[in-house]
Design an enzyme around this catalytic site. Structure first.
Site, mmCIF file in Angstrom:
data_model
loop_
_atom_site.group_PDB
_atom_site.id
_atom_site.type_symbol
_atom_site.label_atom_id
_atom_site.label_comp_id
_atom_site.label_asym_id
_atom_site.label_seq_id
_atom_site.Cartn_x
_atom_site.Cartn_y
_atom_site.Cartn_z
ATOM 1 N N CYS A 40 0.839 -1.202 0.000
ATOM 2 C CA CYS A 40 0.000 0.000 0.000
ATOM 3 C C CYS A 40 0.875 1.254 0.000
ATOM 4 O O CYS A 40 1.739 1.417 0.859
ATOM 5 C CB CYS A 40 -0.891 -0.011 1.244
ATOM 6 S SG CYS A 40 -1.784 1.522 1.531
ATOM 7 N N SER A 41 0.642 2.133 -0.961
ATOM 8 C CA SER A 41 1.466 3.343 -1.067
ATOM 9 C C SER A 41 1.326 4.239 0.160
ATOM 10 O O SER A 41 2.317 4.796 0.640
ATOM 11 C CB SER A 41 1.134 4.123 -2.337
ATOM 12 O OG SER A 41 -0.194 4.602 -2.297
#
Length: 114
Positions: free
Chosen positions: A12-13
Site C-alpha cells: 500500500c502506497s
C-alpha cells in the site's frame, strides 16, 4: 520513550509513505505486517479505543464486500471479529504510540501522536 507500532501493508502506497514519514522523523517503529500477523479481535478493539473510532470507521468497504462482511448488518463486536478474521478489510496504516493511535490517511495524521 514509548514504542511506536505501525500496522503496515508494504503493498500500500499510503502505508509505505507513513512508514517513510516516521523514519524521516527518527522514529524506528515496530512494523507489523497485519496481513501476515492479523490483530486479534481484542487487540483490534484496543486499537479502536486508542483511535477513538468505531469499527465501521476503519473498514475498507470494497474489500469487506469482497469477503462477505455485511458492515451495516453487524454489531460492533461482530464487525471487529469479522475484521480480525479478514484483515484485508482493515484500513491501513494504523500507527499506535502508547495510549494513542492514528490512521495514516493521509500519512501526516500520524504526526499528531508522536
Amino acid at each position: 520513550m514509548t514504542e511506536v507500532t505501525i500496522y503496515h501493508n508494504p503493498r500500500c502506497s499510503k502505508s509505505r509513505e507513513t512508514l517513510r514519514l516516521l523514519e524521516d522523523r527518527g522514529v524506528t517503529p515496530q512494523v507489523v505486517e497485519y496481513l501476515k500477523t492479523p490483530p486479534s479481535a481484542a487487540l483490534l478493539a484496543a486499537i479502536l479505543a486508542k483511535l477513538g473510532k468505531g469499527p465501521k470507521d476503519i473498514v475498507r468497504k470494497k474489500e469487506a464486500a469482497e469477503v462477505g462482511i455485511d458492515v451495516g448488518g453487524l454489531s460492533d463486536q461482530a464487525l471487529i471479529a469479522a475484521l480480525a478474521a479478514n484483515p484485508t478489510a482493515i484500513e491501513r496504516p494504523i500507527v499506535v504510540k502508547g495510549d494513542k493511535a492514528a490512521l495514516g490517511r493521509p500519512p501526516e495524521n500520524v504526526l499528531t501522536i508522536l
